[in-house]
Structure formats: C-alpha cells, structure tokens
Design an enzyme around this catalytic site. Sequence first.
Site, PDB file in Angstrom:
ATOM      1  N   GLU A  91       0.845  -1.200   0.000  1.00  0.00           N
ATOM      2  CA  GLU A  91       0.000   0.000   0.000  1.00  0.00           C
ATOM      3  C   GLU A  91       0.880   1.249   0.000  1.00  0.00           C
ATOM      4  O   GLU A  91       2.011   1.228   0.497  1.00  0.00           O
ATOM      5  CB  GLU A  91      -0.921  -0.057   1.239  1.00  0.00           C
ATOM      6  CG  GLU A  91      -1.896   1.076   1.413  1.00  0.00           C
ATOM      7  CD  GLU A  91      -2.867   1.295   0.254  1.00  0.00           C
ATOM      8  OE1 GLU A  91      -2.393   1.491  -0.890  1.00  0.00           O
ATOM      9  OE2 GLU A  91      -4.076   1.336   0.482  1.00  0.00           O
ATOM     10  N   ASP A  92       0.361   2.337  -0.553  1.00  0.00           N
ATOM     11  CA  ASP A  92       1.122   3.595  -0.560  1.00  0.00           C
ATOM     12  C   ASP A  92       1.053   4.294   0.792  1.00  0.00           C
ATOM     13  O   ASP A  92       2.063   4.714   1.334  1.00  0.00           O
ATOM     14  CB  ASP A  92       0.648   4.535  -1.692  1.00  0.00           C
ATOM     15  CG  ASP A  92      -0.851   4.814  -1.660  1.00  0.00           C
ATOM     16  OD1 ASP A  92      -1.582   4.191  -0.863  1.00  0.00           O
ATOM     17  OD2 ASP A  92      -1.300   5.678  -2.448  1.00  0.00           O
ATOM     18  N   ASP A  95      -4.225   5.855   6.087  1.00  0.00           N
ATOM     19  CA  ASP A  95      -4.715   7.034   6.810  1.00  0.00           C
ATOM     20  C   ASP A  95      -5.740   6.551   7.845  1.00  0.00           C
ATOM     21  O   ASP A  95      -5.370   6.155   8.942  1.00  0.00           O
ATOM     22  CB  ASP A  95      -5.297   8.015   5.789  1.00  0.00           C
ATOM     23  CG  ASP A  95      -5.794   9.299   6.432  1.00  0.00           C
ATOM     24  OD1 ASP A  95      -5.624   9.454   7.649  1.00  0.00           O
ATOM     25  OD2 ASP A  95      -6.363  10.147   5.720  1.00  0.00           O
ATOM     26  N   PHE A 144      -1.417  16.240   3.701  1.00  0.00           N
ATOM     27  CA  PHE A 144      -1.663  15.582   2.422  1.00  0.00           C
ATOM     28  C   PHE A 144      -0.374  15.612   1.615  1.00  0.00           C
ATOM     29  O   PHE A 144       0.237  16.663   1.430  1.00  0.00           O
ATOM     30  CB  PHE A 144      -2.797  16.275   1.655  1.00  0.00           C
ATOM     31  CG  PHE A 144      -3.362  15.390   0.582  1.00  0.00           C
ATOM     32  CD1 PHE A 144      -4.351  14.468   0.877  1.00  0.00           C
ATOM     33  CD2 PHE A 144      -2.881  15.450  -0.721  1.00  0.00           C
ATOM     34  CE1 PHE A 144      -4.858  13.616  -0.100  1.00  0.00           C
ATOM     35  CE2 PHE A 144      -3.375  14.611  -1.704  1.00  0.00           C
ATOM     36  CZ  PHE A 144      -4.369  13.697  -1.393  1.00  0.00           C
ATOM     37  N   ARG A 157       1.803  12.071  -9.503  1.00  0.00           N
ATOM     38  CA  ARG A 157       2.272  10.721  -9.170  1.00  0.00           C
ATOM     39  C   ARG A 157       3.723  10.521  -9.603  1.00  0.00           C
ATOM     40  O   ARG A 157       4.446   9.703  -9.048  1.00  0.00           O
ATOM     41  CB  ARG A 157       1.424   9.663  -9.894  1.00  0.00           C
ATOM     42  CG  ARG A 157       0.005   9.560  -9.417  1.00  0.00           C
ATOM     43  CD  ARG A 157      -0.644   8.318 -10.016  1.00  0.00           C
ATOM     44  NE  ARG A 157      -2.105   8.344  -9.929  1.00  0.00           N
ATOM     45  CZ  ARG A 157      -2.798   7.965  -8.877  1.00  0.00           C
ATOM     46  NH1 ARG A 157      -2.200   7.549  -7.791  1.00  0.00           N
ATOM     47  NH2 ARG A 157      -4.121   8.006  -8.895  1.00  0.00           N
TER      48      ARG A 157
HETATM   49  P1  IMP Z   1      -7.554   5.329   4.176  1.00  0.00           P
HETATM   50  O1  IMP Z   1      -8.558   4.398   3.542  1.00  0.00           O
HETATM   51  O2  IMP Z   1      -8.219   6.472   4.925  1.00  0.00           O
HETATM   52  O3  IMP Z   1      -6.531   4.623   5.031  1.00  0.00           O
HETATM   53  O4  IMP Z   1      -6.802   6.078   2.998  1.00  0.00           O
HETATM   54  C1  IMP Z   1      -5.898   5.421   2.204  1.00  0.00           C
HETATM   55  C2  IMP Z   1      -5.970   5.888   0.778  1.00  0.00           C
HETATM   56  O5  IMP Z   1      -6.300   7.279   0.697  1.00  0.00           O
HETATM   57  C3  IMP Z   1      -4.602   5.741   0.149  1.00  0.00           C
HETATM   58  O6  IMP Z   1      -4.470   4.494  -0.519  1.00  0.00           O
HETATM   59  C4  IMP Z   1      -4.542   6.922  -0.804  1.00  0.00           C
HETATM   60  O7  IMP Z   1      -5.095   6.541  -2.050  1.00  0.00           O
HETATM   61  C5  IMP Z   1      -5.434   7.959  -0.167  1.00  0.00           C
HETATM   62  N1  IMP Z   1      -4.644   8.944   0.618  1.00  0.00           N
HETATM   63  C6  IMP Z   1      -4.677   9.117   1.960  1.00  0.00           C
HETATM   64  N2  IMP Z   1      -3.846  10.113   2.338  1.00  0.00           N
HETATM   65  C7  IMP Z   1      -3.263  10.565   1.191  1.00  0.00           C
HETATM   66  C8  IMP Z   1      -2.273  11.598   0.921  1.00  0.00           C
HETATM   67  O8  IMP Z   1      -1.748  12.297   1.805  1.00  0.00           O
HETATM   68  N3  IMP Z   1      -1.925  11.764  -0.383  1.00  0.00           N
HETATM   69  C9  IMP Z   1      -2.455  11.012  -1.401  1.00  0.00           C
HETATM   70  N4  IMP Z   1      -3.361  10.047  -1.187  1.00  0.00           N
HETATM   71  C10 IMP Z   1      -3.771   9.826   0.108  1.00  0.00           C
END
Ligand code: IMP
Length: 174
Positions: A91-92, A95, A144, A157
């Site tokens: 995963e990247d 959050d 962000f 990206r």
């Molecule tokens: P989560 O489901 O809230 O954990 O969010 C995860 C997904 O939200 C990641 O796979 C990203 O696609 C996107 N995301 C969350 N924070 C960022 C950020 O700071 N920059 C870019 N994408 C983000």
Amino acid sequence: MPLLSSEVIADRVRQLASSISSTYANHDLLLVPILRGAFIFAADLARAITIDHRIDFLQLSSYKGTQSVGTVSVDKDLNTDITGRSVLIVEDIVDTGRTISTTLDILRDRNPASLEVVTLLSKPSPRNIDNSIRWTGFEIDDVFVVGYGLDLDGRYRNLPYIAKTTTTVGGAFL
Ligand code: IMP
C-alpha cells in the site's frame, strides 16, 4: 524541500525489501500492490526483493456519500488464486485504515497461507488495524502528500520524491 527525498525513499525501500526477503524465504510469496497509488513503490520494492515471487494487482475505489463513512469497492480483482499463498499487500499510505481494512477482509476470505501488509507511509489517524501492518516505511504527520505514486486529483504521481501539498513553488510541489 521534499518531505522525503528520492535517496531517503530508496534507502528505506532497500531495508524493507531485505526484511521481506528474509521473512518470506522458502514461501510462495505474492505481492499485491493496491492500484493506483502503490505502483511506483511496488515496482521499486519488487526489484529490491531478492527472493522469487509473483505480483498481481488489486484496484480499489472509495466513494464518499453524504455520510462520513465511505465505502470501498473493487474495480479490478486479482487474476491469481491466493489459496495457500503468502500474500503481502503493498500500500502507498494508510490514513483512516478503511482501504486496507476492506482489502484484508476481501483477501482473508480466500484462505491465503498468510496475509500481511507493507505500507510506505502511515498517518497518525486512530484505527484498529495496526496489528496487520507488518512493515511501515515512514510515519508522517497528518498532512496531504503527493509524489512517488501518490496523487492529488490524478496529478503529481510522477514526482520522484514525496512532498507536502502545502509547499508550492511555481505550481510544483517541492
Ligand atoms: P484510508 O482508507 O483512509 O486509510 O486512505 C488510504 C488511501 O487514501 C490511500 O491508498 C490513498 O489513495 C489515499 N490517501 C490518503 N492520504 C493521502 C495523501 O496524503 N496523499 C495522497 N493520497 C492519500
């Protein structure tokens, strides 16, 4: 200044790959990068992993309605049967943990031999899935970020580093 330079990222990716290579030696390892944000991290990680492994991709999308809780759905499923395989989700960024938690639920039902997560970045949001995250590249503040696969409305990206979106110079995030 980038938040994380390409050199700092490359060093950490090598460390993660080394630990992953030792952990999964003699396992039937399948990397599952989550598209699209993880594609650059996964490409570097896969090339630094020294053991034989397979790669297949899962593409998810998040929809946020009027309620605060969004739903995550599968846009592109795996083409690989993961039964009995050691699956490592790539995963990247984690959050709230909703994306990774849904991914874990979907894949756990398919009876892999093991199911773990490597994430390049992690934000300090409260969540209850941290036991499943075996490797984290960097803990960052609740900002962000873009670059190295991460986007803002589909852009940035391709930046070779990771930057906060608050710092712009001439329209570019530096
Ligand atoms: P989560 O489901 O809230 O954990 O969010 C995860 C997904 O939200 C990641 O796979 C990203 O696609 C996107 N995301 C969350 N924070 C960022 C950020 O700071 N920059 C870019 N994408 C983000």
